[in-house]
Design an enzyme around this catalytic site. Structure first.
Site, PDB file in Angstrom:
ATOM      1  CD  GLN A 266      -2.381  -0.966   2.472  1.00 41.16           C
ATOM      2  OE1 GLN A 266      -3.393  -0.716   2.496  1.00 41.16           O
ATOM      3  NE2 GLN A 266      -1.639  -2.065   3.749  1.00 41.16           N
TER       4      GLN A 266
ATOM      5  CG  HIS B 101      -2.384   2.585  -1.875  1.00 40.45           C
ATOM      6  ND1 HIS B 101      -2.660   3.037  -0.461  1.00 40.45           N
ATOM      7  CD2 HIS B 101      -4.151   2.062  -1.995  1.00 40.45           C
ATOM      8  CE1 HIS B 101      -3.859   2.282  -0.282  1.00 40.45           C
ATOM      9  NE2 HIS B 101      -4.282   1.559  -0.624  1.00 40.45           N
TER      10      HIS B 101
ATOM     11  CB  CYS C 185      -3.966  18.185 -20.949  1.00 41.06           C
ATOM     12  SG  CYS C 185      -1.957  18.048 -19.981  1.00 41.06           S
TER      13      CYS C 185
ATOM     14  CB  CYS D 225      -0.236  21.492 -16.287  1.00 42.03           C
ATOM     15  SG  CYS D 225       0.696  20.417 -18.100  1.00 42.03           S
TER      16      CYS D 225
ATOM     17  CD  GLU E  72      -1.535   0.224  16.638  1.00 41.18           C
ATOM     18  OE1 GLU E  72      -0.494   0.513  17.817  1.00 41.18           O
ATOM     19  OE2 GLU E  72      -1.500   0.941  16.061  1.00 41.18           O
TER      20      GLU E  72
ATOM     21  CB  ALA F 263       8.563  -4.538  10.643  1.00 43.55           C
TER      22      ALA F 263
HETATM   23  N1  APR Z   1       6.902  -2.519  12.684  1.00 41.45           N
HETATM   24  C1  APR Z   1       5.907  -3.236  12.353  1.00 41.45           C
HETATM   25  N2  APR Z   1       4.487  -2.543  12.136  1.00 41.45           N
HETATM   26  C2  APR Z   1       4.426  -0.832  12.968  1.00 41.45           C
HETATM   27  C3  APR Z   1       5.561  -0.633  13.189  1.00 41.45           C
HETATM   28  C4  APR Z   1       7.296  -1.111  12.837  1.00 41.45           C
HETATM   29  N3  APR Z   1       7.876  -0.323  12.534  1.00 41.45           N
HETATM   30  N4  APR Z   1       5.539   0.967  12.570  1.00 41.45           N
HETATM   31  C5  APR Z   1       4.106   1.085  12.964  1.00 41.45           C
HETATM   32  N5  APR Z   1       3.364  -0.672  12.590  1.00 41.45           N
HETATM   33  C6  APR Z   1       2.325  -0.960  12.498  1.00 41.45           C
HETATM   34  C7  APR Z   1       1.199   0.291  13.317  1.00 41.45           C
HETATM   35  O1  APR Z   1       0.895  -0.727  14.268  1.00 41.45           O
HETATM   36  C8  APR Z   1      -0.299   0.256  12.484  1.00 41.45           C
HETATM   37  O2  APR Z   1      -0.843  -0.543  12.657  1.00 41.45           O
HETATM   38  O3  APR Z   1       1.692  -0.946  11.213  1.00 41.45           O
HETATM   39  C9  APR Z   1       0.618  -0.119  11.144  1.00 41.45           C
HETATM   40  C10 APR Z   1       0.521   1.085  10.050  1.00 41.45           C
HETATM   41  O4  APR Z   1      -1.066   1.083   9.847  1.00 41.45           O
HETATM   42  P1  APR Z   1      -1.536   3.273   8.891  1.00 41.45           P
HETATM   43  O5  APR Z   1      -0.796   3.082   9.372  1.00 41.45           O
HETATM   44  O6  APR Z   1      -3.122   2.633   8.946  1.00 41.45           O
HETATM   45  O7  APR Z   1      -1.055   2.529   7.471  1.00 41.45           O
HETATM   46  P2  APR Z   1      -1.512   1.625   6.430  1.00 41.45           P
HETATM   47  O8  APR Z   1      -2.400   0.050   7.172  1.00 41.45           O
HETATM   48  O9  APR Z   1      -0.543   1.394   4.961  1.00 41.45           O
HETATM   49  O10 APR Z   1      -2.690   2.559   5.878  1.00 41.45           O
HETATM   50  C11 APR Z   1      -3.474   2.218   4.750  1.00 41.45           C
HETATM   51  O11 APR Z   1      -4.775   4.110   4.357  1.00 41.45           O
HETATM   52  O12 APR Z   1      -3.504   6.729   5.135  1.00 41.45           O
HETATM   53  C12 APR Z   1      -3.536   5.431   3.615  1.00 41.45           C
HETATM   54  O13 APR Z   1      -2.956   5.651   1.626  1.00 41.45           O
HETATM   55  C13 APR Z   1      -3.134   5.452   2.882  1.00 41.45           C
HETATM   56  O14 APR Z   1      -2.053   3.438   2.457  1.00 41.45           O
HETATM   57  C14 APR Z   1      -2.085   3.745   3.201  1.00 41.45           C
HETATM   58  C15 APR Z   1      -3.417   3.677   3.963  1.00 41.45           C
HETATM   59 ZN    ZN Z   2      -1.827  19.659 -18.294  1.00 44.21          ZN
END
Ligand code: APR
Ligand code: ZN
Length: 259
Positions: free
Chosen positions: A105, A123, A134, A155, A224, A240
């Site tokens: 994502q 995304h 355009c 643009c 979490e 991670a």
């Molecule tokens: N290691 C593992 N997990 C982590 C770490 C880490 N170091 N740091 C944060 N997290 C976890 C958080 O606990 C959270 O649950 O990663 C998750 C990130 O969640 P979001 O911030 O909601 O990101 P994501 O799931 O990618 O959001 C999806 O929402 O806003 C839109 O387009 C945007 O692509 C994004 C989509």
């Molecule tokens: Zn244009």
């Protein structure tokens, strides 16, 4: 320091991946957090400080492109992001022939920079920009001076102020071919590893359920709890960048003993 229960879960995750025929990885902002890129939700998520409707929706962008650019510039200035050990661990599993595809994502292209080759960017990515009026395409080099002077891109062909990175904003459709391919990969997976996503944004968040319903063994590594934790065979709450390299280490050990 890892608890013994975490080590046991890391071993189970490694077991599933080592024995898999078609592992697929699904990532969110959490995998890039240790590269310095803020996540969207959770403790200090971006959506606590900014209104996504205003700075990350297509309606907000058309209403006021400047708000989008101020948000994006702040984000991009914050990090000269580099891949972290989690990205490299996933690229290594692909090199080992275990991971067959990465569905992300994220728009930061860190998977590709870490060496992953088959990456589906649900995304979009920040690689290129496009004029909404355009369809003219640009690279960042076309606007370096503008952005340094905090001016917003315009643009050069049609004069429109609606030039934006080719990322999917709220209210925009996902790239249909990429989404279709990601669904196919999720269907085909016999092991599905989610890393760093809150699993709340659809249609991306549907993919783990598709993998599960097609019989995949499910693993999640997230800092979490998520609302989807109950569909996973292995749930590891942790960073991670710490957990993924340990899983790869264990996979190598198992693979070594299997040969
Ligand atoms: N290691 C593992 N997990 C982590 C770490 C880490 N170091 N740091 C944060 N997290 C976890 C958080 O606990 C959270 O649950 O990663 C998750 C990130 O969640 P979001 O911030 O909601 O990101 P994501 O799931 O990618 O959001 C999806 O929402 O806003 C839109 O387009 C945007 O692509 C994004 C989509
Ligand atoms: Zn244009």
């Amino acid at each position: 320091m890892l608890e013994s229960s975490d080590i046991e879960k890391i071993n189970r995750a490694a077991e599933i991946l080592a024995k898999s025929k078609y592992a697929v990885v699904f990532t969110g902002a959490g995998i890039s957090a240790e590269s310095g890129i803020p996540t969207f939700r959770g403790e200090d998520g971006l959506w606590k400080k900014y209104d996504p409707e205003e700075v990350a929706s297509i309606q907000g962008f058309r209403r006021n492109p400047r708000a989008f650019w101020e948000f994006s510039m702040e984000l991009m200035k914050k990090t000269s992001a580099e891949p972290n050990p989690a990205h490299y661990a996933i690229a290594e599993l692909e090199k080992m022939g275990i991971v067959k595809a990465v569905i992300t994502q994220n728009i930061d292209m860190l998977h590709q920079r870490a060496g992953s080759r088959k990456v589906y960017e649900l995304h979009g990515s920040i690689e290129k920009l496009k004029c909404l009026d355009c369809r003219e395409e640009y690279t960042w080099e076309d606007f370096t001076d503008l952005i340094q002077n905090s001016e917003i891109p315009r643009c050069r062909v049609c004069g429109s102020w609606y030039v934006k990175p080719k990322v999917v904003l709220f209210g925009e459709p996902l790239p249909s071919t990429v989404l279709y391919q990601a669904i196919e990969e999720s269907r085909r997976a016999d092991a599905f590893l989610v890393v760093g996503s809150s699993l709340v944004v659809y249609p991306a968040a549907e993919l783990p359920y598709i993998a599960k319903s097609n019989g995949a063994k499910m693993i999640i590594v997230n800092d979490e709890c998520t609302i989807a934790d109950s569909i996973f065979d292995v749930v590891i709450h942790g960073k991670a960048g710490v957990i993924l390299p340990k899983i790869v280490e264990k996979v190598k050990e198992i693979r070594g003993s299997m040969s």
